[in-house]
Enzyme design. Structure first.
Site, mmCIF file in Angstrom:
data_model
loop_
_atom_site.group_PDB
_atom_site.id
_atom_site.type_symbol
_atom_site.label_atom_id
_atom_site.label_comp_id
_atom_site.label_asym_id
_atom_site.label_seq_id
_atom_site.Cartn_x
_atom_site.Cartn_y
_atom_site.Cartn_z
ATOM 1 N N CYS A 1 33.530 47.916 12.538
ATOM 2 C CA CYS A 1 32.924 47.629 13.854
ATOM 3 C C CYS A 1 34.073 47.232 14.772
ATOM 4 C CB CYS A 1 31.907 46.501 13.752
ATOM 5 S SG CYS A 1 30.549 46.848 12.619
ATOM 6 N N ALA A 2 34.784 48.232 15.275
ATOM 7 C CA ALA A 2 36.158 47.999 15.739
ATOM 8 C C ALA A 2 36.342 47.626 17.204
ATOM 9 C CB ALA A 2 36.999 49.246 15.438
ATOM 10 N N ALA A 3 35.440 48.028 18.104
ATOM 11 C CA ALA A 3 35.682 47.815 19.548
ATOM 12 C C ALA A 3 35.771 46.322 19.883
ATOM 13 C CB ALA A 3 34.569 48.464 20.352
ATOM 14 N N PRO A 4 36.589 45.941 20.863
ATOM 15 C CA PRO A 4 37.416 46.789 21.733
ATOM 16 C C PRO A 4 38.783 47.151 21.136
ATOM 17 C CG PRO A 4 37.559 44.524 22.460
ATOM 18 C CD PRO A 4 36.607 44.532 21.288
ATOM 19 N N GLY B 1 41.178 45.020 19.361
ATOM 20 C CA GLY B 1 42.246 44.025 19.162
ATOM 21 C C GLY B 1 42.655 43.915 17.705
ATOM 22 N N LYS B 2 41.662 43.826 16.828
ATOM 23 C CA LYS B 2 41.948 43.685 15.394
ATOM 24 C C LYS B 2 42.465 45.013 14.825
ATOM 25 C CE LYS B 2 38.106 40.452 15.140
ATOM 26 N NZ LYS B 2 37.549 40.877 16.448
ATOM 27 N N ASP C 1 32.972 52.652 15.822
ATOM 28 C CA ASP C 1 32.088 51.848 16.658
ATOM 29 C C ASP C 1 30.920 52.713 17.084
ATOM 30 O OD1 ASP C 1 32.314 48.950 17.908
ATOM 31 O OD2 ASP C 1 31.185 50.220 19.294
ATOM 32 N N ASP D 1 27.518 54.989 13.576
ATOM 33 C CA ASP D 1 26.837 53.789 13.090
ATOM 34 C C ASP D 1 27.376 53.466 11.696
ATOM 35 O OD1 ASP D 1 25.099 51.886 12.075
ATOM 36 O OD2 ASP D 1 23.307 52.801 12.941
ATOM 37 N N CYS E 1 32.410 36.176 15.262
ATOM 38 C CA CYS E 1 32.860 35.187 16.254
ATOM 39 C C CYS E 1 31.723 34.211 16.538
ATOM 40 C CB CYS E 1 33.370 35.857 17.535
ATOM 41 S SG CYS E 1 32.146 36.902 18.340
#
Length: 451
Positions: free
Chosen positions: A262-265, A267-268, A286, A313, A385
């Protein structure tokens, strides 16, 4: 011409507060739009931001103070309530604006937008507040309810946090959520050292200092990062320090194939790419096409070439990828975001307790979907988060109880920066905002058994 008349700062704030409540849109997105649309003078941007966030941050507190002065609050138009909150915020919490100036401006806006009756009412309420002072928070006998009103956090949330973390930690977290977050960035270690980037920033008059926690982290004290030459050249990227810890937990090694589910945006994702030194491959997924484009654009700016981005998905990954095809997997799961309230203060008033349980099932399904794709002996990092145990420890505990081929990986501690190691609890890390002044964040490190 009246229609094209330029709005002043307080009129713009009032419009923003209405839009945020009406559309349940995120304040940070609307704020940027309003600055551009109304051509706000650069010297006024700070005041616009302060008034918008401050009034939002302290909404419940301001309503408590206003309550004795409003005869029929339900009959008052929404924009008038926003105007009263906005003005009261200036009178109570801002030293640099004289009360009479804030009050007169409110009356002028009320005249402009309403009729004489409304401007008289606004004038009367604010002058009564000035004369009589606001009610004391000490009148609230229940300490949890008092903390809820004082720091403008919903009562259900404060109760949950007190149960999970105790009153003292909850109070620290709620108080810190009322303050502006430090802007932080991560140096792109493929292209530059932190010392080099700091020197570049200093030359441009941008005030910054090294992070005391993250070796490649930078704190910005003054100046616009996005305009910095170092940013344009891809030597750094904006990211919160807590978020930087996900790549540390994952511990990528040269030439590995890694899934960021689940990569967006991004940073990681780009941090993982950097840690691989542009070797191996990071497949970043994403749900939304436009968000996937954000990841690609960010990677291009940073010069990271080992990414493969796809819109899909992540609950359906098994239809696309073979079992045991990844050395490591990062699942930064969709969550309530309760750890980033300082950045999105309006979130406090829209989240509901039942949202957490709905998200728990999404998070559990994602973990179940990605876990078969991990090689034996590989590492799966689950992160959010948020700070709530329902979305964090409970999700991981249920997963480990069901998936007997996984176990907690305690080697996470040795991969963490030294300053973070004392916060690691076994194979898990729960960062509260007050721990290092960053976002609230949770990380669990799991390993797939070899046998």
């Amino acid at each position: 011409m009246k229609k094209t008349e330029k709005k002043n700062v307080r009129e713009t704030v009032l419009e923003l507060l209405e839009m945020i409540e009406k559309n349940q849109s995120y304040s940070n997105i609307l704020l940027n739009h309003a600055i551009n649309k109304n051509k706000i003078n650069s010297k006024d941007i700070g005041l616009l931001t302060e008034l918008t966030y401050g009034t939002l941050q302290r909404r419940m507190n301001l309503d408590y103070y206003l309550q004795p002065f409003l005869k029929n609050p339900k009959k008052i138009e929404g924009w008038v309530v926003h105007l009263l909150r906005l003005t009261l915020y200036q009178m109570i919490f801002l030293d640099k604006i004289p009360d009479h100036a804030a009050l007169n401006e409110a009356v002028e806006i009320a005249k402009k937008r309403g009729h004489k009756g409304i401007s008289s009412m606004v004038n009367g309420v604010l002058r009564n507040v000035q004369r009589q002072g606001v009610p004391s928070l000490e009148d609230i006998k229940d300490p949890i309810e008092r903390l809820s009103i004082k720091t403008s956090h919903p009562l259900w949330l404060v109760k949950r946090w007190v149960e999970q973390f105790g009153f003292e930690e909850t109070e620290k977290m709620c108080e810190l959520n009322l303050t502006a977050p430090t802007q932080t960035a991560r140096v792109n270690t493929i292209k530059a050292t932190r010392e080099h980037v700091l020197a570049m920033l200093e030359e441009e008059g941008i005030e910054a200092k090294p992070s005391p926690v993250i070796p490649e982290g930078i704190h910005f004290l003054r100046g616009n990062i996005a305009n910095a030459q170092a940013f344009k050249e891809g030597l750094l990227t904006i990211q919160d320090e807590s978020s930087m810890l996900a790549a540390y937990a994952l511990g990528p090694e040269k030439n590995e194939t890694i899934l960021d589910a689940c990569a967006a945006p991004g940073g990681k994702t780009t941090h993982i790419g950097e840690k691989l030194g542009n070797s191996g491959k990071v497949i970043a997924l994403d749900l939304h096409e436009h968000k996937v484009k954000l990841i690609s654009d960010n990677a291009d700016r940073l010069g990271i070439s080992n990414l493969d981005t796809r819109a899909m998905d992540s609950r359906k990954v098994q239809e696309v990828f073979d079992d045991e095809s990844f050395d490591r997997i990062l699942l930064d799961a969709p969550c309530s975001g309760l750890g980033v309230m300082r950045r999105k203060p309006d979130m406090k008033y829209t989240k509901k307790e039942e949202d957490l349980l709905h998200l728990q099932s999404v998070q559990t399904n994602l973990l179940k979907a990605v876990s078969p794709l991990l090689k034996k002996g590989g590492i799966l990092v689950y992160s959010t988060c948020t700070v709530d145990k329902v979305e964090n420890q409970e999700v991981v505990s249920a997963f480990l109880n069901e998936q007997i081929d996984f176990e907690g990986d305690r080697s996470i501690k040795e991969r963490m920066p030294e300053a973070i190691q004392p916060l690691v609890d076994g194979f898990q890390l729960q960062i509260l905002p007050q721990h290092i002044g960053s976002d609230g964040f949770y990380i669990a490190c799991l390993r797939k058994k070899v046998q």
